[in-house]
Write a protein that holds these residues in place. Sequence first.
Motif, PDB file in Angstrom:
ATOM      1  N   HIS A   1      -0.200  -0.367  -8.974  1.00 48.50           N
ATOM      2  CA  HIS A   1      -0.509  -1.757  -8.635  1.00 48.50           C
ATOM      3  C   HIS A   1       0.761  -2.617  -8.644  1.00 48.50           C
ATOM      4  O   HIS A   1       0.981  -3.418  -7.736  1.00 48.50           O
ATOM      5  CB  HIS A   1      -1.554  -2.335  -9.586  1.00 48.50           C
ATOM      6  CG  HIS A   1      -2.073  -3.650  -9.134  1.00 48.50           C
ATOM      7  ND1 HIS A   1      -3.011  -3.777  -8.137  1.00 48.50           N
ATOM      8  CD2 HIS A   1      -1.776  -4.907  -9.518  1.00 48.50           C
ATOM      9  CE1 HIS A   1      -3.263  -5.048  -7.929  1.00 48.50           C
ATOM     10  NE2 HIS A   1      -2.529  -5.765  -8.763  1.00 48.50           N
TER      11      HIS A   1
ATOM     12  N   HIS B   1      -1.514  -0.939  -3.413  1.00 47.94           N
ATOM     13  CA  HIS B   1      -2.810  -1.477  -2.981  1.00 47.94           C
ATOM     14  C   HIS B   1      -2.717  -2.342  -1.725  1.00 47.94           C
ATOM     15  O   HIS B   1      -3.711  -2.586  -1.055  1.00 47.94           O
ATOM     16  CB  HIS B   1      -3.459  -2.273  -4.115  1.00 47.94           C
ATOM     17  CG  HIS B   1      -2.647  -3.452  -4.545  1.00 47.94           C
ATOM     18  ND1 HIS B   1      -1.460  -3.338  -5.249  1.00 47.94           N
ATOM     19  CD2 HIS B   1      -2.842  -4.774  -4.347  1.00 47.94           C
ATOM     20  CE1 HIS B   1      -0.969  -4.532  -5.472  1.00 47.94           C
ATOM     21  NE2 HIS B   1      -1.787  -5.426  -4.935  1.00 47.94           N
ATOM     22  N   LYS B   2      -1.518  -2.807  -1.385  1.00 45.46           N
ATOM     23  CA  LYS B   2      -1.343  -3.659  -0.209  1.00 45.46           C
ATOM     24  C   LYS B   2      -1.143  -2.859   1.074  1.00 45.46           C
ATOM     25  O   LYS B   2      -1.168  -3.416   2.170  1.00 45.46           O
ATOM     26  CB  LYS B   2      -0.168  -4.608  -0.415  1.00 45.46           C
ATOM     27  CG  LYS B   2      -0.444  -5.653  -1.499  1.00 45.46           C
ATOM     28  CD  LYS B   2       0.665  -6.662  -1.578  1.00 45.46           C
ATOM     29  CE  LYS B   2       0.326  -7.773  -2.535  1.00 45.46           C
ATOM     30  NZ  LYS B   2      -0.552  -8.781  -1.965  1.00 45.46           N
TER      31      LYS B   2
ATOM     32  N   ILE C   1      -2.841  -1.149   3.157  1.00 49.87           N
ATOM     33  CA  ILE C   1      -4.237  -0.896   3.496  1.00 49.87           C
ATOM     34  C   ILE C   1      -4.442   0.009   4.711  1.00 49.87           C
ATOM     35  O   ILE C   1      -5.557   0.483   4.932  1.00 49.87           O
ATOM     36  CB  ILE C   1      -5.002  -2.220   3.694  1.00 49.87           C
ATOM     37  CG1 ILE C   1      -4.326  -3.070   4.764  1.00 49.87           C
ATOM     38  CG2 ILE C   1      -5.110  -2.970   2.368  1.00 49.87           C
ATOM     39  CD1 ILE C   1      -5.072  -4.351   5.111  1.00 49.87           C
TER      40      ILE C   1
ATOM     41  N   VAL D   1      -5.220   4.548   0.252  1.00 48.17           N
ATOM     42  CA  VAL D   1      -5.263   3.205  -0.319  1.00 48.17           C
ATOM     43  C   VAL D   1      -6.638   2.583  -0.132  1.00 48.17           C
ATOM     44  O   VAL D   1      -7.123   1.866  -1.012  1.00 48.17           O
ATOM     45  CB  VAL D   1      -4.139   2.317   0.271  1.00 48.17           C
ATOM     46  CG1 VAL D   1      -4.269   0.884  -0.212  1.00 48.17           C
ATOM     47  CG2 VAL D   1      -2.776   2.887  -0.095  1.00 48.17           C
TER      48      VAL D   1
ATOM     49  N   PHE E   1      -8.502   3.852  -2.937  1.00 49.21           N
ATOM     50  CA  PHE E   1      -7.967   3.259  -4.164  1.00 49.21           C
ATOM     51  C   PHE E   1      -8.473   1.832  -4.349  1.00 49.21           C
ATOM     52  O   PHE E   1      -8.810   1.412  -5.450  1.00 49.21           O
ATOM     53  CB  PHE E   1      -6.439   3.302  -4.115  1.00 49.21           C
ATOM     54  CG  PHE E   1      -5.734   2.734  -5.319  1.00 49.21           C
ATOM     55  CD1 PHE E   1      -5.957   3.241  -6.588  1.00 49.21           C
ATOM     56  CD2 PHE E   1      -4.806   1.712  -5.178  1.00 49.21           C
ATOM     57  CE1 PHE E   1      -5.291   2.735  -7.699  1.00 49.21           C
ATOM     58  CE2 PHE E   1      -4.138   1.201  -6.277  1.00 49.21           C
ATOM     59  CZ  PHE E   1      -4.383   1.710  -7.543  1.00 49.21           C
ATOM     60  N   ASN E   2      -8.560   1.078  -3.249  1.00 54.17           N
ATOM     61  CA  ASN E   2      -8.979  -0.326  -3.301  1.00 54.17           C
ATOM     62  C   ASN E   2     -10.493  -0.510  -3.366  1.00 54.17           C
ATOM     63  O   ASN E   2     -10.958  -1.595  -3.702  1.00 54.17           O
ATOM     64  CB  ASN E   2      -8.450  -1.085  -2.084  1.00 54.17           C
ATOM     65  CG  ASN E   2      -6.951  -1.327  -2.142  1.00 54.17           C
ATOM     66  OD1 ASN E   2      -6.332  -1.193  -3.181  1.00 54.17           O
ATOM     67  ND2 ASN E   2      -6.378  -1.666  -1.002  1.00 54.17           N
ATOM     68  N   ASN E   3     -11.249   0.516  -3.023  1.00 54.28           N
ATOM     69  CA  ASN E   3     -12.705   0.403  -2.976  1.00 54.28           C
ATOM     70  C   ASN E   3     -13.276   0.442  -4.396  1.00 54.28           C
ATOM     71  O   ASN E   3     -13.195   1.465  -5.073  1.00 54.28           O
ATOM     72  CB  ASN E   3     -13.285   1.546  -2.135  1.00 54.28           C
ATOM     73  CG  ASN E   3     -14.781   1.449  -1.963  1.00 54.28           C
ATOM     74  OD1 ASN E   3     -15.469   0.740  -2.696  1.00 54.28           O
ATOM     75  ND2 ASN E   3     -15.295   2.173  -0.987  1.00 54.28           N
TER      76      ASN E   3
ATOM     77  N   THR F   1      -8.205   6.851  -8.404  1.00 53.05           N
ATOM     78  CA  THR F   1      -7.871   5.898  -9.461  1.00 53.05           C
ATOM     79  C   THR F   1      -6.352   5.849  -9.623  1.00 53.05           C
ATOM     80  O   THR F   1      -5.620   6.605  -8.978  1.00 53.05           O
ATOM     81  CB  THR F   1      -8.500   6.348 -10.786  1.00 53.05           C
ATOM     82  OG1 THR F   1      -7.939   7.630 -11.119  1.00 53.05           O
ATOM     83  CG2 THR F   1     -10.015   6.452 -10.684  1.00 53.05           C
ATOM     84  N   SER F   2      -5.892   4.989 -10.517  1.00 47.41           N
ATOM     85  CA  SER F   2      -4.455   4.951 -10.823  1.00 47.41           C
ATOM     86  C   SER F   2      -3.975   6.307 -11.319  1.00 47.41           C
ATOM     87  O   SER F   2      -2.862   6.738 -10.997  1.00 47.41           O
ATOM     88  CB  SER F   2      -4.165   3.886 -11.877  1.00 47.41           C
ATOM     89  OG  SER F   2      -4.417   2.615 -11.361  1.00 47.41           O
TER      90      SER F   2
END
Length: 194
Positions: free
Chosen positions: A40, A45-46, A48, A53, A56-58, A65-66
């Motif tokens: 992060h 996360h940016k 997209i 990702v 990861f963002n959902n 996960t991380s």
Amino acid sequence: MGKLLDKFNDFKKLNNFVFSYVLDNGTNISFKISQFNFAHLIGIHKLIDLPIVGKFNNPTDYSVTSKVINKLIRNEVITEDVLKSSSHFCEIENRYNFLTSENLLSLSFNEVIINFNRTILRTILRSNYIFVESKNGGYLHLGIVFDGRIYVPETFFFDTTDYYKRNQTVIKIKKITITDSHNKIVLEEDKING
């Protein structure tokens, strides 16, 4: 070893370090860094347009996960070239370049925006405190937020302006103590006597 893996290993040196501060106004702040903050803070996360990702963002997809991102970085499945292949890499390039253990440590010696008021800015940051350091003609920022148990890093970024400091309460750091994962003091400095 690729550059992203180098960055991850450098960041991981601070895993489970606790940063404790006394500010000039007497406020005490402590936060803990975890290796799981890396993805992060570096801005993955940016990106997209990268399929991984999206997962990861959902918030309803627990398959990425991380912990999974860290493993993919360690195994060099996610590399600097993968990140740079995103059309959004330009949005995270500064944070990617500036996120080092050295820069995180140097942020510890300057000033803090306390009780960060996001309503006077156009931002989605939830940070309670933002550590700020003037660097390379701009400002490094490390935002920390209360996660319900402890304070943890929320964001790390570079901005060429003082936008985030404007009309905020900014306090100097008086004393810092950093302890490692074994609760051993690795740094203690009183800014008045130090």
